[in-house]
Design a protein around this motif. Structure first.
Motif, PDB file in Angstrom:
ATOM      1  N   PHE A  23     -20.538  15.121  -6.076  1.00 20.39           N
ATOM      2  CA  PHE A  23     -20.206  13.699  -6.039  1.00 20.39           C
ATOM      3  C   PHE A  23     -19.673  13.257  -4.680  1.00 20.39           C
ATOM      4  CE2 PHE A  23     -17.812   9.849  -6.813  1.00 20.39           C
ATOM      5  CZ  PHE A  23     -18.642   9.147  -7.668  1.00 20.39           C
ATOM      6  N   ARG A  24     -18.789  14.052  -4.079  1.00 19.60           N
ATOM      7  CA  ARG A  24     -18.237  13.679  -2.768  1.00 19.60           C
ATOM      8  C   ARG A  24     -19.325  13.665  -1.706  1.00 19.60           C
ATOM      9  NH1 ARG A  24     -14.132  17.632  -1.217  1.00 19.60           N
ATOM     10  NH2 ARG A  24     -15.412  18.975  -2.495  1.00 19.60           N
ATOM     11  N   TRP A  25     -20.209  14.671  -1.729  1.00 14.39           N
ATOM     12  CA  TRP A  25     -21.315  14.714  -0.782  1.00 14.39           C
ATOM     13  C   TRP A  25     -22.204  13.489  -0.951  1.00 14.39           C
ATOM     14  CZ3 TRP A  25     -26.545  14.518  -1.364  1.00 14.39           C
ATOM     15  CH2 TRP A  25     -27.295  14.774  -0.219  1.00 14.39           C
ATOM     16  N   LEU A  32     -22.382   6.531   4.591  1.00 11.68           N
ATOM     17  CA  LEU A  32     -22.963   6.577   5.931  1.00 11.68           C
ATOM     18  C   LEU A  32     -24.184   5.671   6.022  1.00 11.68           C
ATOM     19  CD1 LEU A  32     -22.566  10.369   6.751  1.00 11.68           C
ATOM     20  CD2 LEU A  32     -21.322   8.453   7.789  1.00 11.68           C
ATOM     21  N   GLU A  33     -25.000   5.634   4.965  1.00 15.53           N
ATOM     22  CA  GLU A  33     -26.158   4.735   4.937  1.00 15.53           C
ATOM     23  C   GLU A  33     -25.722   3.277   5.071  1.00 15.53           C
ATOM     24  OE1 GLU A  33     -28.902   7.507   1.977  1.00 15.53           O
ATOM     25  OE2 GLU A  33     -28.070   5.644   1.222  1.00 15.53           O
ATOM     26  N   LEU A  34     -24.550   2.966   4.533  1.00 15.34           N
ATOM     27  CA  LEU A  34     -24.031   1.596   4.565  1.00 15.34           C
ATOM     28  C   LEU A  34     -23.213   1.312   5.822  1.00 15.34           C
ATOM     29  CD1 LEU A  34     -23.014   1.358   0.810  1.00 15.34           C
ATOM     30  CD2 LEU A  34     -24.821   0.026   1.936  1.00 15.34           C
ATOM     31  N   GLY A  35     -23.051   2.309   6.688  1.00 18.46           N
ATOM     32  CA  GLY A  35     -22.313   2.117   7.936  1.00 18.46           C
ATOM     33  C   GLY A  35     -20.806   2.087   7.764  1.00 18.46           C
ATOM     34  N   LEU A  36     -20.311   2.723   6.707  1.00 16.59           N
ATOM     35  CA  LEU A  36     -18.872   2.722   6.424  1.00 16.59           C
ATOM     36  C   LEU A  36     -18.203   3.964   6.992  1.00 16.59           C
ATOM     37  CD1 LEU A  36     -19.110   1.558   2.706  1.00 16.59           C
ATOM     38  CD2 LEU A  36     -18.446   0.174   4.694  1.00 16.59           C
ATOM     39  N   VAL A  37     -16.913   3.876   7.231  1.00 15.98           N
ATOM     40  CA  VAL A  37     -16.099   5.023   7.626  1.00 15.98           C
ATOM     41  C   VAL A  37     -15.075   5.278   6.533  1.00 15.98           C
ATOM     42  CG1 VAL A  37     -16.405   4.625  10.104  1.00 15.98           C
ATOM     43  CG2 VAL A  37     -14.457   3.584   8.932  1.00 15.98           C
ATOM     44  N   GLY A  38     -14.614   6.530   6.442  1.00 13.53           N
ATOM     45  CA  GLY A  38     -13.605   6.841   5.435  1.00 13.53           C
ATOM     46  C   GLY A  38     -13.716   8.263   4.962  1.00 13.53           C
ATOM     47  N   TRP A  39     -13.386   8.480   3.684  1.00 16.91           N
ATOM     48  CA  TRP A  39     -13.377   9.823   3.115  1.00 16.91           C
ATOM     49  C   TRP A  39     -13.436   9.780   1.596  1.00 16.91           C
ATOM     50  CZ3 TRP A  39      -8.855  10.071   0.320  1.00 16.91           C
ATOM     51  CH2 TRP A  39      -7.780   9.307   0.756  1.00 16.91           C
ATOM     52  N   VAL A  48     -12.068  11.510  -8.348  1.00 11.66           N
ATOM     53  CA  VAL A  48     -12.394  11.511  -6.931  1.00 11.66           C
ATOM     54  C   VAL A  48     -11.853  10.212  -6.356  1.00 11.66           C
ATOM     55  CG1 VAL A  48     -14.246  11.376  -5.214  1.00 11.66           C
ATOM     56  CG2 VAL A  48     -14.417  13.011  -7.090  1.00 11.66           C
ATOM     57  N   GLU A  49     -11.095  10.332  -5.276  1.00 10.98           N
ATOM     58  CA  GLU A  49     -10.574   9.166  -4.571  1.00 10.98           C
ATOM     59  C   GLU A  49     -11.477   8.902  -3.373  1.00 10.98           C
ATOM     60  OE1 GLU A  49      -6.391   7.547  -2.699  1.00 10.98           O
ATOM     61  OE2 GLU A  49      -6.794   9.691  -2.638  1.00 10.98           O
ATOM     62  N   VAL A  50     -11.935   7.652  -3.252  1.00 10.30           N
ATOM     63  CA  VAL A  50     -12.818   7.251  -2.166  1.00 10.30           C
ATOM     64  C   VAL A  50     -12.112   6.156  -1.365  1.00 10.30           C
ATOM     65  CG1 VAL A  50     -15.057   6.230  -1.569  1.00 10.30           C
ATOM     66  CG2 VAL A  50     -14.868   7.749  -3.564  1.00 10.30           C
ATOM     67  N   VAL A  51     -12.022   6.346  -0.053  1.00  2.79           N
ATOM     68  CA  VAL A  51     -11.488   5.324   0.840  1.00  2.79           C
ATOM     69  C   VAL A  51     -12.592   4.982   1.823  1.00  2.79           C
ATOM     70  CG1 VAL A  51      -9.806   4.793   2.646  1.00  2.79           C
ATOM     71  CG2 VAL A  51      -9.095   6.046   0.608  1.00  2.79           C
ATOM     72  N   ALA A  52     -12.961   3.700   1.888  1.00  3.54           N
ATOM     73  CA  ALA A  52     -14.036   3.269   2.782  1.00  3.54           C
ATOM     74  C   ALA A  52     -13.610   1.996   3.496  1.00  3.54           C
ATOM     75  CB  ALA A  52     -15.317   3.020   1.997  1.00  3.54           C
ATOM     76  N   GLU A  53     -13.922   1.936   4.782  1.00  2.00           N
ATOM     77  CA  GLU A  53     -13.651   0.735   5.566  1.00  2.00           C
ATOM     78  C   GLU A  53     -14.929   0.266   6.237  1.00  2.00           C
ATOM     79  OE1 GLU A  53     -10.474   1.043   8.373  1.00  2.00           O
ATOM     80  OE2 GLU A  53      -8.984   1.448   6.835  1.00  2.00           O
ATOM     81  N   GLY A  54     -15.065  -1.052   6.312  1.00  2.00           N
ATOM     82  CA  GLY A  54     -16.214  -1.664   6.961  1.00  2.00           C
ATOM     83  C   GLY A  54     -16.412  -3.063   6.427  1.00  2.00           C
ATOM     84  N   PRO A  55     -17.594  -3.634   6.645  1.00  2.00           N
ATOM     85  CA  PRO A  55     -17.861  -4.986   6.159  1.00  2.00           C
ATOM     86  C   PRO A  55     -17.712  -5.069   4.640  1.00  2.00           C
ATOM     87  CG  PRO A  55     -19.548  -4.295   7.716  1.00  2.00           C
ATOM     88  CD  PRO A  55     -18.711  -3.089   7.413  1.00  2.00           C
ATOM     89  N   ARG A  56     -17.127  -6.158   4.170  1.00  2.00           N
ATOM     90  CA  ARG A  56     -16.897  -6.332   2.734  1.00  2.00           C
ATOM     91  C   ARG A  56     -18.179  -6.143   1.931  1.00  2.00           C
ATOM     92  NH1 ARG A  56     -13.515  -8.524  -1.035  1.00  2.00           N
ATOM     93  NH2 ARG A  56     -11.929  -9.149   0.456  1.00  2.00           N
ATOM     94  N   GLU A  57     -19.279  -6.710   2.414  1.00  2.00           N
ATOM     95  CA  GLU A  57     -20.544  -6.614   1.684  1.00  2.00           C
ATOM     96  C   GLU A  57     -20.956  -5.144   1.505  1.00  2.00           C
ATOM     97  OE1 GLU A  57     -25.152  -8.228   1.950  1.00  2.00           O
ATOM     98  OE2 GLU A  57     -23.709  -8.862   3.461  1.00  2.00           O
ATOM     99  N   SER A  58     -20.777  -4.325   2.530  1.00  2.00           N
ATOM    100  CA  SER A  58     -21.127  -2.905   2.443  1.00  2.00           C
ATOM    101  C   SER A  58     -20.192  -2.165   1.490  1.00  2.00           C
ATOM    102  CB  SER A  58     -21.081  -2.261   3.830  1.00  2.00           C
ATOM    103  OG  SER A  58     -22.064  -2.830   4.669  1.00  2.00           O
ATOM    104  N   CYS A  59     -18.910  -2.492   1.524  1.00  2.00           N
ATOM    105  CA  CYS A  59     -17.956  -1.876   0.598  1.00  2.00           C
ATOM    106  C   CYS A  59     -18.290  -2.255  -0.845  1.00  2.00           C
ATOM    107  CB  CYS A  59     -16.532  -2.283   0.944  1.00  2.00           C
ATOM    108  SG  CYS A  59     -15.870  -1.479   2.426  1.00  2.00           S
ATOM    109  N   GLU A  60     -18.677  -3.502  -1.066  1.00  2.00           N
ATOM    110  CA  GLU A  60     -19.054  -3.933  -2.417  1.00  2.00           C
ATOM    111  C   GLU A  60     -20.303  -3.200  -2.892  1.00  2.00           C
ATOM    112  OE1 GLU A  60     -19.274  -8.181  -2.030  1.00  2.00           O
ATOM    113  OE2 GLU A  60     -17.106  -8.418  -2.314  1.00  2.00           O
ATOM    114  N   PHE A  92     -17.368   9.539   8.106  1.00  2.00           N
ATOM    115  CA  PHE A  92     -17.058   9.597   6.685  1.00  2.00           C
ATOM    116  C   PHE A  92     -17.076  11.064   6.300  1.00  2.00           C
ATOM    117  CE2 PHE A  92     -16.979   8.998   2.222  1.00  2.00           C
ATOM    118  CZ  PHE A  92     -16.472   7.723   2.020  1.00  2.00           C
ATOM    119  N   VAL A  93     -15.962  11.566   5.770  1.00  2.00           N
ATOM    120  CA  VAL A  93     -15.816  13.005   5.523  1.00  2.00           C
ATOM    121  C   VAL A  93     -15.468  13.289   4.075  1.00  2.00           C
ATOM    122  CG1 VAL A  93     -15.128  13.493   7.897  1.00  2.00           C
ATOM    123  CG2 VAL A  93     -13.371  12.999   6.204  1.00  2.00           C
ATOM    124  N   GLU A  94     -15.801  14.521   3.679  1.00  2.00           N
ATOM    125  CA  GLU A  94     -15.335  15.037   2.392  1.00  2.00           C
ATOM    126  C   GLU A  94     -14.046  15.775   2.676  1.00  2.00           C
ATOM    127  OE1 GLU A  94     -18.358  17.284   0.157  1.00  2.00           O
ATOM    128  OE2 GLU A  94     -19.736  16.597   1.709  1.00  2.00           O
TER     129      GLU A  94
END
Length: 95
Positions: A23-25, A32-39, A48-60, A92-94
């Motif tokens: 799941f994390r992979w 990464l496909e959405l251009g987000l950074v995080g873990w 699983v806790e997911v933290v992602a930063e980037g454009p709101r549309e990509s996070c959604e 973006f890392v596991e």
């Protein structure tokens, strides 16, 4: 009305059968496909806790994918929190 390109931080906690199934992979690849950074990391309570930063549309889009039916394992629920981006993440890392 803010547009979908403003940067935001998404924190999502995913529960179900999400540990030990890739799941994390999978989450990292989608982010990464959405251009987000995080873990993404496993928690002690089997989520699983997911933290992602980037454009709101990509996070959604990432949040919709986490809730979708094409994830590894079996997701039974996702709780999200939205906040201001911290801007300190690279890649973006596991964890």
């Amino acid at each position: 009305m803010p547009d979908g390109s403003e940067n935001i931080r998404l924190t999502a906690w995913v529960r179900g059968r999400v540990q030990g199934v890739g799941f994390r992979w999978w989450t990292r690849a989608r982010a990464l496909e959405l251009g987000l950074v995080g873990w993404a990391r496993n928690t002690e309570d089997a989520r699983v806790e997911v933290v992602a930063e980037g454009p709101r549309e990509s996070c959604e889009k990432l949040l919709a994918l986490l809730r979708g039916c094409d994830t590894p394992g079996r997701v039974v629920g996702v709780v999200e929190r939205w906040s201001e981006p911290r801007g300190s993440l690279l890649g973006f890392v596991e964890r």
